[in-house]
Motif scaffolding. Sequence first.
Motif, PDB file in Angstrom:
ATOM      1  N   MET A  83       0.701  -1.246  -0.135  1.00  0.00           N
ATOM      2  CA  MET A  83      -0.098  -0.077   0.054  1.00  0.00           C
ATOM      3  C   MET A  83       0.881   1.182   0.106  1.00  0.00           C
ATOM      4  O   MET A  83       0.457   2.178  -0.544  1.00  0.00           O
ATOM      5  CB  MET A  83      -0.928  -0.002   1.143  1.00  0.00           C
TER       6      MET A  83
ATOM      7  N   LEU B 254       3.449   3.954  -1.092  1.00  0.00           N
ATOM      8  CA  LEU B 254       4.032   4.120  -2.343  1.00  0.00           C
ATOM      9  C   LEU B 254       5.566   4.251  -2.203  1.00  0.00           C
ATOM     10  O   LEU B 254       6.017   4.984  -1.337  1.00  0.00           O
ATOM     11  CB  LEU B 254       3.259   5.477  -2.701  1.00  0.00           C
TER      12      LEU B 254
ATOM     13  N   CYS C 184      -0.093  14.295  -6.803  1.00  0.00           N
ATOM     14  CA  CYS C 184       0.378  12.885  -6.235  1.00  0.00           C
ATOM     15  C   CYS C 184      -0.283  12.969  -4.570  1.00  0.00           C
ATOM     16  O   CYS C 184       0.189  13.662  -3.903  1.00  0.00           O
ATOM     17  CB  CYS C 184       1.738  12.929  -6.359  1.00  0.00           C
TER      18      CYS C 184
ATOM     19  N   SER D  17       0.490  11.007  -2.427  1.00  0.00           N
ATOM     20  CA  SER D  17       1.757  10.813  -1.596  1.00  0.00           C
ATOM     21  C   SER D  17       2.453  11.902  -1.163  1.00  0.00           C
ATOM     22  O   SER D  17       2.859  12.317   0.006  1.00  0.00           O
ATOM     23  CB  SER D  17       2.750   9.953  -2.087  1.00  0.00           C
TER      24      SER D  17
ATOM     25  N   ASP E  89      -8.016   0.653  -0.820  1.00  0.00           N
ATOM     26  CA  ASP E  89      -8.767   2.257  -1.178  1.00  0.00           C
ATOM     27  C   ASP E  89     -10.165   1.947  -1.630  1.00  0.00           C
ATOM     28  O   ASP E  89     -11.024   3.197  -1.447  1.00  0.00           O
ATOM     29  CB  ASP E  89      -7.805   2.988  -1.827  1.00  0.00           C
TER      30      ASP E  89
ATOM     31  N   SER F 214      -7.167   6.864   1.027  1.00  0.00           N
ATOM     32  CA  SER F 214      -6.063   7.431   1.773  1.00  0.00           C
ATOM     33  C   SER F 214      -5.169   8.419   0.943  1.00  0.00           C
ATOM     34  O   SER F 214      -4.395   9.147   1.404  1.00  0.00           O
ATOM     35  CB  SER F 214      -5.136   6.455   2.246  1.00  0.00           C
ATOM     36  N   GLU F 215      -5.236   8.616  -0.122  1.00  0.00           N
ATOM     37  CA  GLU F 215      -4.286   9.653  -1.291  1.00  0.00           C
ATOM     38  C   GLU F 215      -5.716  10.732  -1.575  1.00  0.00           C
ATOM     39  O   GLU F 215      -5.134  11.675  -2.380  1.00  0.00           O
ATOM     40  CB  GLU F 215      -4.246   8.824  -2.452  1.00  0.00           C
TER      41      GLU F 215
ATOM     42  N   ARG G   8      -9.348  13.225   2.885  1.00  0.00           N
ATOM     43  CA  ARG G   8      -9.129  12.040   4.005  1.00  0.00           C
ATOM     44  C   ARG G   8      -7.804  12.681   4.486  1.00  0.00           C
ATOM     45  O   ARG G   8      -7.690  12.442   5.718  1.00  0.00           O
ATOM     46  CB  ARG G   8      -9.253  10.713   2.968  1.00  0.00           C
TER      47      ARG G   8
END
Lengths: 79, 341, 369
Positions: free
Chosen positions: A1, A3, C39, C41, C95, C352-353, C357
């Motif tokens: 999960m 990245l 992105c 992340s 997700d 989660s991305e 959230r």
Amino acid sequence: MCLGVPGRVIEIEGSTALVDFWGVRRKVALDIVDEDVSLGDHVLVHVGFAIRRIAPEDLAETLAFFETLTSEALEGLER
Amino acid sequence: MKGDPHDASARVRLAHGAGGPAMRALIESVFLDGVTDPEARALGDAAVLPLGDRFLVLSTDAHVVMPPFFPGGDIGRLSVSGVVNDLAMAGCCDVLGLTSSVIVEEGFPIESLRRIHRSMQIACAEANTRIVSGDTKVMQKGEVDGVVLSTSGVGITDRVVRDSGLLPGDIVIATGTLGDHGLAVLSARHALGLEGELRSDVAPLNGLVRAVLASAGSKLHAMKDPTRGGVTSALTEMAQKASISIVIDEAALPLSAAARAAAELLGIDPLSVANEGKALLGVEASAAPEVLRALHAHPLGVHAACIARVTEGEPGAVWLDTGFGTRRLIERDDLPLPRIC
Amino acid sequence: MTEQRKLEFRDVARGRALQQRLADLVARAGRDVTLMHVCGSHEQAFARYGLRSRFPQGLRVQMGPGCPVCVTDAPEIDAAVALAERGYRVLTYGDMLRVPGSSDSLMDARARGARVDVIYAATQAAEIARGSREPVVFFATGFETTAVATAAVLLNAPPANLFVLSAHKWVPAAMEIVAESPETQIEGYLAAGHAATITGCGLFEPFVERYRRPVVVAGFEPLDILAALVLLVEQVLGGKAEVVNAFPRAVTKNGNQRALTALFKVFETDAGEWRGIARVPRGNLRLREAFAAHDASLRFSGEFAAPKLPRDGALECCCGGIMTGRLTPTDCRLFGSKCRPDTPVGACMVSSEGACRIWYDLREREASE
């Protein structure tokens, strides 16, 4: 999960490697990484596949690059 | 809102047991309804009752941890430590005695009960106390899961410490590494793949607290053990009760290698999971070095560190200074970790 | 990585120096500077380290459509839900489980008895299919970094009963969508470091040529991000529009050719609808004809139900505006009140991305509670 996490290769068997991430170990597939990977190498991993071998010299290059950037900034602070 | 305890048709959800805002709302609305007694309303982990010129301290705890045996401990050790620590957090280090209620499922191995009992005896010896009374119930297979322990304890103290006494300028000290218990139990339940020193820290703290009280005296303003809900919940409650703000220094947090791995790789925040052998101490800044010295000299306090400072500010606000910026820590009860204590 | 190496990308002193430089640059500019990243992340890193709390006044970094789950369109999810409800075993990344399509999510279907399972690696899909006699459908979501894994599985003697329902997306298209929009105020783009590991940073040359906006490829440690922001703002203020690689330890100009070859052997880009954003040319990755035997959209084409009515509150959902960087989560009336992780309205709160959230979990929430 998670990245693109970097980990260290501790075992290799065929096209699978055992990679260590801060004490957690995971099996990783080597099918799509574009360089040969050896024990002790660092790799960037995403959803179970190694996507890049991180060469020690690349690491050094980035650190040097930060050095330049931050020393310029530090000089700026001193002015 | 679903599960709102003020809604007559609402039902209990797992979040109500998580140690966070949902649980506090349930307690307020159900268990404090019609209760005026100030001691009860203080919602301390232990109750303090005046007894002449001293204080009687009383507490009760139930444990439902799954699995009952986990790296570093078991439900028995947890039940003794839990209640001894509730008393210790109130400043009471002399535990007169404990009671233990055991509710066990039909079919549970008797050898496991023996193991649990032995473990409780060991924990009692460490805490310099004993179990003086008990009760046993057996429920049919499927009506209870394995074993449930409910433990009460009573002690006497001259000095009482609350979790509401933080003052601006105080320093918060954590007595050791954070997140170990919650992570160990999670790991035992799911194959998280975490290796290394991943063991619960479950232990009775009254000996450690005795050393702290001797060292800090009246400069110890507040104490709390970060069990359910972790450091985030404990500090949020302390900040709310004292109407101050707390800023945590992320770089200063004592964390084991496994806790760091869990944080980086699995996204589990060590500040949000339970600790069962640690305390958060709010001390006057000038007393911090001495208290640290006393802690480092004790086997349960070797990794103690100053982790936060108390400031004026929005009451109840807990901030994390990451070194690169600050963010607000909010308690979670939308993702409870069930059965970890 | 050893502690030492980690620390060098999280060294607080260097971070301060970079933050100071950023502040000096923006102060010298004397005006607002608006940048975008694409992105999930990166957004997580911004929030987790509290980077925005130390931004100079006038610097804005918006999140663009960088959450692949968030941009997966409702009909795509409806197709997966329909297959699950018809009794097929459906596998997906975590997700996607809770994101509602036009009305239901895969988790809703599971609650009604459908067989939906979460996997963590594409290889698991093949393993599960090998262990089963019936069709197994892998609802494959994610940008190209994730699509590469799906491609690798399909190139490695996949079992005949494995079907892929591809909802993969191509991230450079996300930047183009924003740059194309006439109202856009984005002056520079932070490109996703991991996607660029695969595609190479040379991929952005046509983009900077066409839109005359700089692109800096950034890693994910706090120093990576701060350094990239400094380089980006320098370009913006200097009127430059170049591609700069600020993540040289992982990204090269040509990328991972082996992975790219695998990717384009299996997939081709196609126009598609992105949720909340409408049509994106070259935004989707669909299976090539050579892989028709494993293409769930062909094999089960008669079995997708018609889209149902939109969910309650969907009209007030601001995900589209949030994903194109025009709005922030706190601009949405539903954020933190009707829309929370346990009661999500839009995809941005589920994944989660997703920006919502991330803001809910890692940031102070508004007093709308």
